[in-house]
Design an enzyme around this catalytic site. Structure first.
Site, PDB file in Angstrom:
ATOM      1  N   ASP A 115       0.802  -1.230   0.000  1.00 37.99           N
ATOM      2  CA  ASP A 115       0.000   0.000   0.000  1.00 37.99           C
ATOM      3  C   ASP A 115       0.836   1.282   0.000  1.00 37.99           C
ATOM      4  O   ASP A 115       0.286   2.377  -0.099  1.00 37.99           O
ATOM      5  CB  ASP A 115      -0.957  -0.001   1.220  1.00 37.99           C
ATOM      6  CG  ASP A 115      -0.216  -0.252   2.540  1.00 37.99           C
ATOM      7  OD1 ASP A 115      -0.763  -0.980   3.390  1.00 37.99           O
ATOM      8  OD2 ASP A 115       0.909   0.263   2.706  1.00 37.99           O
ATOM      9  N   HIS A 130       6.689  -7.412  -1.658  1.00 35.33           N
ATOM     10  CA  HIS A 130       5.590  -7.844  -2.530  1.00 35.33           C
ATOM     11  C   HIS A 130       5.177  -6.770  -3.512  1.00 35.33           C
ATOM     12  O   HIS A 130       4.118  -6.860  -4.113  1.00 35.33           O
ATOM     13  CB  HIS A 130       4.382  -8.294  -1.679  1.00 35.33           C
ATOM     14  CG  HIS A 130       4.688  -9.507  -0.850  1.00 35.33           C
ATOM     15  ND1 HIS A 130       3.867  -9.968   0.142  1.00 35.33           N
ATOM     16  CD2 HIS A 130       5.759 -10.340  -0.841  1.00 35.33           C
ATOM     17  CE1 HIS A 130       4.403 -11.038   0.700  1.00 35.33           C
ATOM     18  NE2 HIS A 130       5.567 -11.280   0.121  1.00 35.33           N
TER      19      HIS A 130
HETATM   20  N1  APR Z   1      -1.320  -4.574  15.093  1.00 36.01           N
HETATM   21  C1  APR Z   1      -0.538  -5.681  15.019  1.00 36.01           C
HETATM   22  N2  APR Z   1      -0.930  -6.834  14.424  1.00 36.01           N
HETATM   23  C2  APR Z   1      -2.176  -6.872  13.904  1.00 36.01           C
HETATM   24  C3  APR Z   1      -3.054  -5.772  13.953  1.00 36.01           C
HETATM   25  C4  APR Z   1      -2.581  -4.588  14.572  1.00 36.01           C
HETATM   26  N3  APR Z   1      -3.351  -3.488  14.667  1.00 36.01           N
HETATM   27  N4  APR Z   1      -4.233  -6.128  13.337  1.00 36.01           N
HETATM   28  C5  APR Z   1      -4.067  -7.416  12.928  1.00 36.01           C
HETATM   29  N5  APR Z   1      -2.851  -7.852  13.267  1.00 36.01           N
HETATM   30  C6  APR Z   1      -2.237  -9.142  12.962  1.00 36.01           C
HETATM   31  C7  APR Z   1      -3.179 -10.313  12.877  1.00 36.01           C
HETATM   32  O1  APR Z   1      -3.307 -10.945  14.146  1.00 36.01           O
HETATM   33  C8  APR Z   1      -2.446 -11.229  11.885  1.00 36.01           C
HETATM   34  O2  APR Z   1      -1.583 -12.131  12.575  1.00 36.01           O
HETATM   35  O3  APR Z   1      -1.701  -8.995  11.663  1.00 36.01           O
HETATM   36  C9  APR Z   1      -1.601 -10.270  11.043  1.00 36.01           C
HETATM   37  C10 APR Z   1      -2.080 -10.134   9.602  1.00 36.01           C
HETATM   38  O4  APR Z   1      -1.879 -11.393   9.003  1.00 36.01           O
HETATM   39  P1  APR Z   1      -2.248 -11.595   7.450  1.00 36.01           P
HETATM   40  O5  APR Z   1      -3.606 -11.053   7.171  1.00 36.01           O
HETATM   41  O6  APR Z   1      -1.924 -13.019   7.132  1.00 36.01           O
HETATM   42  O7  APR Z   1      -1.252 -10.612   6.679  1.00 36.01           O
HETATM   43  P2  APR Z   1       0.259 -10.814   6.350  1.00 36.01           P
HETATM   44  O8  APR Z   1       0.969 -11.567   7.418  1.00 36.01           O
HETATM   45  O9  APR Z   1       0.772  -9.482   5.988  1.00 36.01           O
HETATM   46  O10 APR Z   1       0.182 -11.728   5.025  1.00 36.01           O
HETATM   47  C11 APR Z   1       1.386 -11.893   4.295  1.00 36.01           C
HETATM   48  O11 APR Z   1       0.064 -12.853   2.500  1.00 36.01           O
HETATM   49  O12 APR Z   1      -2.041 -12.130   1.883  1.00 36.01           O
HETATM   50  C12 APR Z   1      -0.736 -12.357   1.404  1.00 36.01           C
HETATM   51  O13 APR Z   1       0.752 -11.202  -0.045  1.00 36.01           O
HETATM   52  C13 APR Z   1      -0.173 -11.034   1.002  1.00 36.01           C
HETATM   53  O14 APR Z   1       1.612  -9.718   1.938  1.00 36.01           O
HETATM   54  C14 APR Z   1       0.553 -10.595   2.266  1.00 36.01           C
HETATM   55  C15 APR Z   1       1.078 -11.901   2.817  1.00 36.01           C
END
Ligand code: APR
Length: 265
Positions: A115, A130
Site C-alpha cells: 500500500d 511484494h
Molecule cells: N497490530 C498488530 N498486528 C495486527 C493488527 C494490529 N493493529 N491487526 C491485525 N494484526 C495481525 C493479525 O493478528 C495477523 O496475525 O496482523 C496479522 C495479519 O496477518 P495476514 O492477514 O496473514 O497478513 P500478512 O501476514 O501481511 O500476510 C502476508 O500474504 O495475503 C498475502 O501477499 C499477502 O503480503 C501478504 C502476505
C-alpha cells in the site's frame, strides 16, 4: 520469552526491552497487513465489499487470472488503489519513520504490504518485498511504467511496446524481486534486533526472515494481538496493536514526541 500485555489491553514495556532498542546498532523491522489494518486498509482475508464480494482475492491476484481476464484483474486493483489512496499512515507507520530518522544507518524496514503507507509516512529505507499497488509495470517488458495520460483502455497499454500494463505487485506463484530478497536476508543476518509487527508469519519467504535473525543471535520482538508460529520463539511477545505499542516503544527508548511523517511521494 517475556509476554507483555496487561488485562486492560494496555501494554507494559520492560526496561530490558526499552534498553535493547536504545542500544541496538542494527535493527530490522518486518511489517505485515496488521500494521496497515489500523489505517483501514482491508487485508486479503477481510470480506471483499460491493461488486468484489463475489470474488476470492486469491483467485484474482494470480498471473492466470490476469491472462484469463486482464480487464477484471485491472479493475479489481483500481478499486483497491482507491481504498489505499483514501487511507492515511497510522501511528505505526509514523513511529517507524521516526525511528529511521533517529537511526538513519541503523534501520532496515521490510514490508509485505503493497500500500505504500510506509513511504507516505516518511520511511525511505523500505524493502517492498511484494511490490507496490500504486505502481504499474509492463506485463511483457516487466519494467515499471505508467499509462499515458490519455490512455482510456482497461487495462492501459505500455507506451513502449503496447502490451497490457499490470500492477507492480508479486502475485501468488510469482517470485519475489531476487536482489531485494537477498538484501532482506542479509539485513536479517546482520541485525541485533528484529521486530516482527502485524504479520501472521505464514507466507514465505518473508516468514523465514525472523528465524534467520534468531540464528544470527538477534533479539526477536513480536507485536501482534494474536499468537503466530513466531510467538514462542520471540524474546518479547507484545500482545498489542502495533499503533499503540510502536510509538510508546520509540518514545521510551529515544524520548521526545514521535515526530509526524514527511509528506509522501
Ligand atoms: N497490530 C498488530 N498486528 C495486527 C493488527 C494490529 N493493529 N491487526 C491485525 N494484526 C495481525 C493479525 O493478528 C495477523 O496475525 O496482523 C496479522 C495479519 O496477518 P495476514 O492477514 O496473514 O497478513 P500478512 O501476514 O501481511 O500476510 C502476508 O500474504 O495475503 C498475502 O501477499 C499477502 O503480503 C501478504 C502476505
Amino acid at each position: 520469552m517475556i509476554l507483555s500485555s496487561l488485562g486492560d489491553g494496555s501494554i507494559s514495556l520492560s526496561d530490558s526491552l526499552v534498553s535493547t532498542l536504545r542500544d541496538a546498532r542494527s535493527i530490522v523491522v518486518l511489517t505485515g497487513s496488521g500494521v496497515s489494518a489500523e489505517s483501514g486498509v482491508p487485508t486479503f482475508r477481510e470480506a471483499q465489499t460491493g461488486l468484489w464480494e463475489l470474488y476470492d482475492p486469491h483467485e484474482l491476484a494470480t498471473p492466470e487470472a490476469y491472462q484469463r481476464d486482464p480487464k477484471l484483474v485491472w479493475e479489481w486493483y483500481s478499486w483497491r488503489r482507491e481504498l489505499v489512496e483514501k487511507a492515511a499512515p497510522n501511528p505505526s507507520h509514523e513511529a517507524l519513520a521516526d525511528l529511521e530518522r533517529r537511526l538513519p544507518e541503523g534501520l532496515v524496514l521490510i514490508t509485505q504490504n503493497v500500500d505504500g503507507l510506509h513511504w507516505r509516512a516518511g520511511s525511505r529505507r523500505v524493502l517492498e518485498l511484494h511490490g507496490n499497488i500504486m505502481r504499474s509495470k509492463c506485463s511483457v517488458e516487466d519494467i515499471a511504467v505508467e499509462a499515458g495520460a490519455d490512455d482510456e483502455n482497461v487495462p492501459p497499454s505500455c507506451p513502449g511496446c503496447g502490451a497490457y500494463l499490470r500492477p507492480d505487485v508479486v502475485w501468488f506463484g510469482e517470485v519475489l524481486p531476487v536482489g531485494m530478497l537477498e538484501e532482506a536476508f542479509e539485513a536479517a543476518r546482520g541485525c541485533d534486533l528484529f521486530i516482527s509487527a502485524g504479520t501472521s508469519g505464514l507466507v514465505q519467504p518473508a516468514a523465514s526472515l525472523p528465524f534467520e535473525a534468531l540464528r544470527s543471535g538477534a533479539v526477536l520482538v513480536e507485536i501482534n494481538p494474536n499468537d503466530t508460529p513466531l510467538t514462542r520463539h520471540a524474546d518479547y511477545a507484545l500482545r498489542s496493536l502495533a499503533g499503540e505499542v510502536l510509538p510508546k516503544l520509540v518514545k521510551a527508548a529515544f524520548g521526545g514526541q514521535v515526530r509526524g511523517g514527511r509528506s509522501g511521494h
